[in-house]
Every structure is written in C-alpha cells, then in structure tokens.
Design a protein around this motif. Structure first.
Motif, PDB file in Angstrom:
ATOM      1  N   ASP A   1      -0.347   4.741  -6.732  1.00  0.00           N
ATOM      2  CA  ASP A   1       0.422   5.445  -5.709  1.00  0.00           C
ATOM      3  C   ASP A   1       1.797   5.812  -6.289  1.00  0.00           C
ATOM      4  O   ASP A   1       2.270   5.184  -7.248  1.00  0.00           O
ATOM      5  CB  ASP A   1       0.547   4.577  -4.449  1.00  0.00           C
ATOM      6  CG  ASP A   1       0.794   5.451  -3.223  1.00  0.00           C
ATOM      7  OD1 ASP A   1       0.733   6.697  -3.355  1.00  0.00           O
ATOM      8  OD2 ASP A   1       1.062   4.902  -2.141  1.00  0.00           O
ATOM      9  N   LYS A   2       2.401   6.806  -5.670  1.00  0.00           N
ATOM     10  CA  LYS A   2       3.635   7.399  -6.201  1.00  0.00           C
ATOM     11  C   LYS A   2       4.672   6.351  -6.631  1.00  0.00           C
ATOM     12  O   LYS A   2       5.012   5.469  -5.842  1.00  0.00           O
ATOM     13  CB  LYS A   2       4.251   8.294  -5.132  1.00  0.00           C
ATOM     14  CG  LYS A   2       5.057   9.397  -5.705  1.00  0.00           C
ATOM     15  CD  LYS A   2       5.436  10.378  -4.625  1.00  0.00           C
ATOM     16  CE  LYS A   2       6.024  11.610  -5.249  1.00  0.00           C
ATOM     17  NZ  LYS A   2       5.999  12.729  -4.372  1.00  0.00           N
TER      18      LYS A   2
ATOM     19  N   TYR B   1      -1.987  10.779  -1.949  1.00  0.00           N
ATOM     20  CA  TYR B   1      -1.325  11.184  -3.190  1.00  0.00           C
ATOM     21  C   TYR B   1      -2.255  10.956  -4.395  1.00  0.00           C
ATOM     22  O   TYR B   1      -2.431  11.826  -5.252  1.00  0.00           O
ATOM     23  CB  TYR B   1      -0.017  10.388  -3.365  1.00  0.00           C
ATOM     24  CG  TYR B   1       0.616  10.567  -4.717  1.00  0.00           C
ATOM     25  CD1 TYR B   1       1.378  11.702  -5.012  1.00  0.00           C
ATOM     26  CD2 TYR B   1       0.450   9.600  -5.710  1.00  0.00           C
ATOM     27  CE1 TYR B   1       1.943  11.870  -6.264  1.00  0.00           C
ATOM     28  CE2 TYR B   1       1.014   9.764  -6.965  1.00  0.00           C
ATOM     29  CZ  TYR B   1       1.762  10.895  -7.239  1.00  0.00           C
ATOM     30  OH  TYR B   1       2.325  11.058  -8.477  1.00  0.00           O
TER      31      TYR B   1
END
Ligand code: ADP
Length: 423
Positions: A193-194, A358
């Motif tokens: 994840d980001k 994302y």
C-alpha cells in the motif's frame, strides 16, 4: 660372568639367528619411525597447510574456485544441482548444475607451485549432517599464498553473485547457503500500500548509516522489524527486495517448521553470516504456555520445543558491531506476547494487509503496462465489487496468480475475475 654368558649365547646358532631377525626388525622399526618423524619434520619445515571447514563462509567459494583451477585435470567431481523456481506457475522448473571437486585428493598448480587438495567428509553422529573440510598443502612457508587464494575465491564468488541475493538456511546448528544465489528482487516488483515500502527503505537506510548513534549511547546496534498480516500479502517478498537493495544476504529461519529448540535457536542466532538480514518467519510458533504434545516428544527426540523465553533470550543475544537487522513475520499478531514486540526487540511494526485499491491499480499497470486509465478504473471497480459480494479480501499473491493465468490478454482479465478465488 656377563661376558661369558654373552659369548655362550652368540655361539648358540639358534639364538644367533633369532637375534639377527630381531635386530633387523628393530632396525626397520627405527627406520620407519625416523622416516615418519622425518616426514613430519619436513612437512612442518617446508610445507604449509590450510584447512577450511564447511562452516566457514569461504568454504563454498574456495571449492568453486578450486574446481575452476582443476579445469579438465580432475575427472572426479561432485555435482550440485539447484532447482530454480519461477514465480510463473505455468513455466517449467529449471535445474542448474555446478561441479566441485569430489571427496578425495586432487592437485593443481598455482603461481608455479603444486597444490594438493584433500576434501574430506565425515558423518556427525549427533546431528546426522556431514562435516566437510578441504585441506590445501603447498611447498614453502609463506602463508600469503593462501591469503591470495582465498581472496581470489572471494572475488570470483562476489563477481558471480553480483546482482544476486544469497539466502542462508540452517542445518542443525549452523548456516549453509540455500540453493544458488537468486536474482535480486527489484523493489518496484513488490507492490505494497502507498508509502509502506518507502518508509521501510528509509528506516533501514537510516539505521545502516548511523552506527555511532547506537555505539555512543551504548545501545546494541540492531533493529527489529515486525511485518504482520495475512499470507500472500508480500511480507517475505518485501524483505527479499530490501535485502537486494541494501546488498545484504538473508538468513532465514521458519520457527513453525522443523524442530526448533531454545538451544538451537540461541546457537544459530549467535553465528549468523555477516552482512545478512535475519528473517524469522512465523514467530507466533513460539508462544507462552505452549502445550508439549505427545507427537512433539517423538519429533523432538525428548528435547523441548522452542519457548517464548528461549526466543526472547536468543533475540537479546544478537549483538554485532556491523548492525543487525532482524525481520520477523507473522500471520497472527494477536498471538504474540507483548514482551516479544516491545521496543528494543521490535522497533518498527508494519501491517501488510489484503489488496487495497491503490495496489490493485499498481499491479495492473505492472502486468499490463499498456492499460489505459479507463481500464485501470474499470478493473479496480470490478475487484471492489468482487470483494464486497464475496465478503472476502483478495491477497496480492492471488491477484498475481490471476494475472499470470491470463497473461496474454487484458480482455480475459476483465472477463474472468471470479477465477481469482478459484486459483
Ligand atoms: P507473505 O510473506 O506475505 O506470505 P509472499 O511475499 O511470500 O507473501 O508472497 C507470495 C507470492 O505472492 C510471491 O510470489 C510474491 O511475488 C507474490 N506477492 C505477494 N504479495 C505481493 C505484493 N505486495 N507485490 C507483489 N507480489 C506479491
């Protein structure tokens, strides 16, 4: 009186013959002994030997280098076969072979000198793991020749391993190289994840470049990381990629497999190879109040399986001047004792969960670089609906498997999404 006795004995023909034989026997024995001593003396004075045991890091480098020196002169080789697994389940498993000198004696010339190589192997009674060593003998007294060879062997190994990550795994009490070095895993092939991967990179970077912060404060120079979350979310892949990025090897131990005991873990963690990340997988396997089952007694041959205090002691014992990075992973953080994850043992905790929108987008772009933004949004929406309908999260490993199954057509990717749960 004595002289009378001796002269009467020597005039006796039977005794004379016996004494002659004894005399010859004694002379031969003396000769043999003195030639043995002479040989020992000669070896001590004029020959120099070097023994490298298989628990030394140079062992496999040296064997490889020697096999190169022997080239075609030795016809007695052992093969080492490694199966190279590919992430693509549809591709064939490939084998790769290297040859090293077999157990026995070999000779080669190095810088004008004859070098004798003796490779030996003994079965260890306790562990069942063979102990091996290679002994080199050369004329002369200058040990520089061996330093030279070891450095050549190391350089050759490093060159061959450039761009690769070495993985060590334990035998009974020591670490051995596990398979062939693997191609470094690129950081951008792990899609978390980001911001997560970047924050891990920054933390490791900061740790490795600030040894004096720890030394000046008398704090052990080590840092513990815990990655937790469901299987297949990229915990191990992220650690492999970090090792590649920082040019470190990985010494990996799965605490839920094999027969881990307190003593064994202590011993292993106290002699991890240098410049290596320690990876302890499934640390929940050592839990408080664990039941000592009947099957355990058979499997562990009477020894007690790893306990929580054994794990804590072993972790606290990891002290090194060069900076030790310990990564731990678990699928069940709730099973961990707070003592295990307190600062000093775990300094950085990170949840690595199921796919987020994302990650879905990023993975699609990575597998199908031509996809348009409209396609990316469409696919992200499909996955969102799928997880909602089935009330089941999807892991990055599942999505990767799905993409590989439909690698030739993006249309198939849109048409078959329900396959994700079936692969
Ligand atoms: P975990 O350690 O969380 O159980 P792994 O890292 O062993 O998961 O992943 C298993 C497989 O799935 C590997 O082949 C890996 O390439 C792929 N994979 C899992 N998560 C990711 C991710 N976040 N990004 C890219 N590939 C992933």
């Amino acid at each position: 009186m004595l002289s009378d006795l001796l002269s009467s004995l020597s005039s006796n023909p039977y005794f004379g013959a016996g004494a002659g034989l004894i005399g010859i026997g004694t002379a031969l024995a003396v000769l043999r002994r003195s030639s043995q001593y002479g040989l020992i003396f000669f070896r001590r004075q004029y020959m120099i030997t070097l023994e490298v045991p298989n628990n030394d890091i140079s062992y496999s480098w040296l064997l490889q280098w020697i096999s190169h020196q022997l080239r075609d002169s030795s016809r007695h080789l052992s093969a080492r076969t490694t199966l190279v697994k590919n992430d693509d389940p549809s591709s064939r498993i490939q084998a790769s072979y290297t040859f090293v000198p077999s157990v026995g004696t070999h000779y080669f010339r190095y810088k004008g000198k004859f070098i004798k190589v003796e490779r030996t192997r003994e079965q260890m009674i306790n562990s069942g793991v063979p102990f091996e060593s290679v002994q080199l003998t050369a004329f002369g007294q200058d040990r520089q020749i061996y330093i030279d060879m070891l450095e050549k062997a190391r350089d050759a190994a490093l060159l061959a391993n450039e761009g690769k990550t070495l993985v060590y795994s334990p035998t009974i009490n020591e670490w051995r190289l596990f398979g062939h070095p693997r191609r470094k895993r690129p950081l951008n092939s792990v899609i978390l994840d980001k911001g997560i991967l970047q924050s891990l990179i920054n933390d490791v970077e900061h740790f490795l470049s600030n040894p004096y912060w720890y030394i000046d404060r008398g704090i052990p120079y080590r840092r513990g990381y815990l990655l937790y979350g469901p299987p297949g979310s990229g915990k191990t892949s992220a650690i492999m990629a970090l090792a590649g990025h920082f040019d470190l090897s990985i010494s990996t131990l799965n605490l839920s497999q094999g027969t881990m005991t307190d003593d064994r873990l202590q011993q292993l963690l106290s002699n991890v190879p240098e410049e290596s990340i320690i990876l302890l997988e499934d640390i929940d396997a050592a839990t408080v109040g664990r039941h000592y089952e009947k099957e355990d007694a058979i499997r562990y041959q009477g020894m007690k399986p790893l306990t929580l205090s054994g794990l804590l002691n072993a972790l606290d014992g990891v002290i090194s001047t060069e900076g030790r990075i310990i990564f731990m992973t678990t699928n069940y953080i709730e099973r961990l004792d707070p003592a295990l994850i307190r600062p000093g043992r775990v300094d950085f905790k990170q949840y690595i969960g199921p796919l987020t929108p994302y990650q879905v987008e990023q993975m699609l772009i990575r597998f199908y670089p031509q996809s348009t933004s409209e396609e990316i949004n469409r696919f992200a929406k499909q996955i969102e609906d799928l997880t909602a309908n089935y009330s089941q999260p999807i892991s990055a490993a599942q999505l990767q498997g799905y993409f590989m199954h439909n690698k030739d057509s993006l249309n198939d990717v849109f048409d078959n999404v329900k396959q994700i749960f079936r692969l």
